[in-house]
Design a protein around this motif. Sequence first.
Motif, short mmCIF file in Angstrom:
data_model
loop_
_atom_site.label_atom_id
_atom_site.label_comp_id
_atom_site.label_asym_id
_atom_site.label_seq_id
_atom_site.Cartn_x
_atom_site.Cartn_y
_atom_site.Cartn_z
N MET A 152 25.25 5.63 -45.90
CA MET A 152 24.64 6.30 -44.75
C MET A 152 25.19 5.70 -43.45
N ALA A 153 25.67 6.59 -42.55
CA ALA A 153 26.26 6.10 -41.30
C ALA A 153 25.18 5.73 -40.30
N LEU A 154 25.34 4.56 -39.69
CA LEU A 154 24.40 4.10 -38.66
C LEU A 154 25.16 3.97 -37.35
N VAL A 155 24.65 4.61 -36.29
CA VAL A 155 25.38 4.69 -35.02
C VAL A 155 24.44 4.38 -33.86
N THR A 156 24.94 3.62 -32.88
CA THR A 156 24.20 3.42 -31.63
C THR A 156 24.98 4.08 -30.50
N THR A 157 24.29 4.76 -29.59
CA THR A 157 24.95 5.27 -28.39
C THR A 157 24.09 4.87 -27.19
N ASN A 158 24.68 4.97 -25.98
CA ASN A 158 23.88 4.70 -24.78
C ASN A 158 24.36 5.54 -23.61
N HIS A 159 23.69 5.40 -22.49
CA HIS A 159 24.03 6.10 -21.24
C HIS A 159 23.90 7.62 -21.32
N ALA A 160 23.04 8.14 -22.21
CA ALA A 160 22.78 9.58 -22.24
C ALA A 160 21.27 9.80 -22.30
N ALA A 161 20.78 10.81 -21.58
CA ALA A 161 19.34 11.08 -21.56
C ALA A 161 19.07 12.58 -21.64
N ILE A 162 18.00 12.92 -22.38
CA ILE A 162 17.57 14.32 -22.45
C ILE A 162 16.78 14.65 -21.18
N ARG A 163 17.23 15.66 -20.43
CA ARG A 163 16.54 16.03 -19.18
C ARG A 163 15.57 17.20 -19.36
N GLY A 164 15.89 18.11 -20.28
CA GLY A 164 15.02 19.26 -20.45
C GLY A 164 15.28 19.99 -21.75
N VAL A 165 14.25 20.70 -22.23
CA VAL A 165 14.36 21.47 -23.47
C VAL A 165 13.63 22.80 -23.28
N ARG A 173 28.93 9.30 -23.78
CA ARG A 173 29.22 7.86 -23.79
C ARG A 173 30.72 7.59 -23.62
N ALA A 174 31.54 8.55 -24.10
CA ALA A 174 32.99 8.39 -24.00
C ALA A 174 33.47 8.46 -22.55
N ARG A 175 32.57 8.81 -21.62
CA ARG A 175 32.84 8.91 -20.18
C ARG A 175 33.68 10.14 -19.87
N GLY A 176 33.45 10.71 -18.71
CA GLY A 176 34.19 11.91 -18.29
C GLY A 176 33.29 13.13 -18.20
N LEU A 177 32.36 13.27 -19.18
CA LEU A 177 31.44 14.41 -19.15
C LEU A 177 30.07 13.91 -18.68
#
Lengths: 76, 363
Positions: free
Chosen positions: B1-14, B133-137
């Motif tokens: 099972m793949a385990l991944v951490t990301t950062n610098h992204a936030a959900i603003r609306g749904v 997280r990859a930056r640019g978007l």
Amino acid sequence: MVSKEFISEFAQIVEQDPKDLHNEFDLTSLEEWDSLAAISVIVLVDNYFNIVLDSDMLTSIKTMNDLYGLIEKRVA
Amino acid sequence: MALVTTNHAAIRGVAASVPDNPISNLVLEKNHDDIGKTSSAVGIDNRYVTSSDICTSDLCLAAANRLLDELGWDRKSVDGLIFLSQTGDYILPATSCVLQYKLGLNSHCLAFDMALGCSGYVYGLLTTFSLIRARGLKRIILLAGDTISKVISPNDMPANVLFGDAGTATAIEFDEEAEDSYFSVGTDGSGYESLIIEAGGFRKPKSNHTNLRKEHNKDKVIRSEEELFMDGSAVFSFALSRVPESIKNLLSFSEYKITDVDHWLFHQANKFMLSHLAKKSGIDEKKMPSNINEFGNTSPPSIPLLMTTHGKEIGLDNSSQRIALVGFGVGLSWGSTIINTENIVLPDLIYLGKGDLSHESIH
């Protein structure tokens, strides 16, 4: 290894009298032995033994003894 | 099972939309006495079912338009659009390209489709967060929707009782301050036949044979190969063996305790399965909102739809929370994530009628 409580809950799923569910009881003769019953039995076995039965194996069994055999194999 | 951490992204609306066509299972039960047992076990009283005029993309478009307006985002500021669905408009092109145009987004915008079902929203967030997280978007809209009702045989009563249609949009933005998010995802393709529409792709193209309805050798239901087959007990047994394990791994990987999570938003599969998964995973059902009784199982949009219908009740719109999202199903595929959220904008649910389609024309 299978308790009275287990058999009584199983009997509720297949809508039978627990007294009738002897080891050679033919589950395939029951109209109530359908996919919904299989799902309920998977949950029942998980609750009692903490194992998740494979659904294909469960739907291919014939008697109560077969069910006990499936559980025993997984518990061992 | 793949385990991944990301950062610098936030959900603003749904935002979410459903077809303005509720179908009551209680009425269906009157005509088919065999389904009462099924609908009470799955805990579904009602579902919203689309007409032939409304596609998944229309539902997602309506949700995205409402969301962009309420967030006050300039359409030119959106850098990415992802359409997550199994019921796109065409074989090609990608529906995301059509929607980039219909939403009036800038041509610098990245757009692509993802084809996953009930696990898809977690994969969609993982992909979106990773791109940011990859930056640019800076700003990405993740659309998730399906109109599974269109591919169910009228004779398939368990499936008719279970599935509803919906389209959703989630706005995700780069945020230097956003806390880390954790993902645990996995795949078991050996179960690919447990949930399948066999014909209509390139392995088995549509023909005069594939549209003929006949008794299926496994469940004896009359359906064609162009319609959905589901081995309910196999999917059930898959979910029970994989989901609690995925949650356990997610918790130990993130180093959060089960009680550190404010709310658990599960893919709304069916009520019986959800309560057993909660019990097996040691999750307090009071922390697990559910809308299955009203909307049924809607596949990829079920988690964002749940945020729209129950988000305000649990305070997602006016507080900081740590939420866990859990998806699992067709593939077979599964994923769970822990995300920190703050003041998510949650527009009211849209009930989309045929007459509304003209208003959803190009911006």
